[in-house]
Design an enzyme around this catalytic site. Sequence first.
Site, PDB file in Angstrom:
ATOM      1  CB  SER A   1      -0.845  -0.122   1.316  1.00 51.00           C
ATOM      2  OG  SER A   1      -1.649   1.350   1.360  1.00 51.00           O
TER       3      SER A   1
ATOM      4  CB  VAL B   1       8.695   0.183   3.438  1.00 47.54           C
ATOM      5  CG1 VAL B   1       9.618  -0.497   2.607  1.00 47.54           C
ATOM      6  CG2 VAL B   1       9.346   0.135   4.947  1.00 47.54           C
ATOM      7  CB  CYS B   2       4.762   1.359  -0.033  1.00 49.66           C
ATOM      8  SG  CYS B   2       4.393  -0.390   0.646  1.00 49.66           S
ATOM      9  CG  ASP B   3       5.925   7.809   1.043  1.00 52.27           C
ATOM     10  OD1 ASP B   3       4.939   8.517   1.181  1.00 52.27           O
ATOM     11  OD2 ASP B   3       7.206   8.251   0.882  1.00 52.27           O
TER      12      ASP B   3
END
Length: 172
Positions: free
Chosen positions: A59, A64-66
Amino acid sequence: MAQERTGVATLKGNPITLIGPELKAGDKAPDFKVNKNLMEQASLADYAGKVKLISVVPSLDTGVCDAQTRRFNEEAAKLGDNVVVLTISVDLPFAQARWCGAAGIDKVVTLSDYKDRSFGQAYGVLIKEIQLLMRSIFVLDANDTIQYVEYLGEMTEHPNYENAVAAVKKLV
């Protein structure tokens, strides 16, 4: 019944089950159907003839995804017109668009696997227990052959950005 793989990944140390095959370098990339927006779908054919770096995240609204998506956005600007960087998650398309606008993401193409989870199942990254996609990286050449794969063993870890970018640079 789709293949289930256990013992290969964790979420904060807890075992999770991945649905789909483990792909390897040299495999032909499986096709998939994902959404560009609520009505318009995309597939592998939409990016034919380009080198593809596919960054898979659970997501965009997590740290971490950001960071992963921001990093690949920076790299995409340097890789040239023959490369497309796709970030695929199960976030709804309008949430992806909102996040990209707020983050200033303009080089990465965000695609949503929310509807059919067809990418997740085809690439072996659908998490059975929570129906999100496991963090992973795939680099496909212009003929849709997989040249580089990184399946992370722990969802909260970062991928190896340098190796992924190096794999792309070998192809352009």
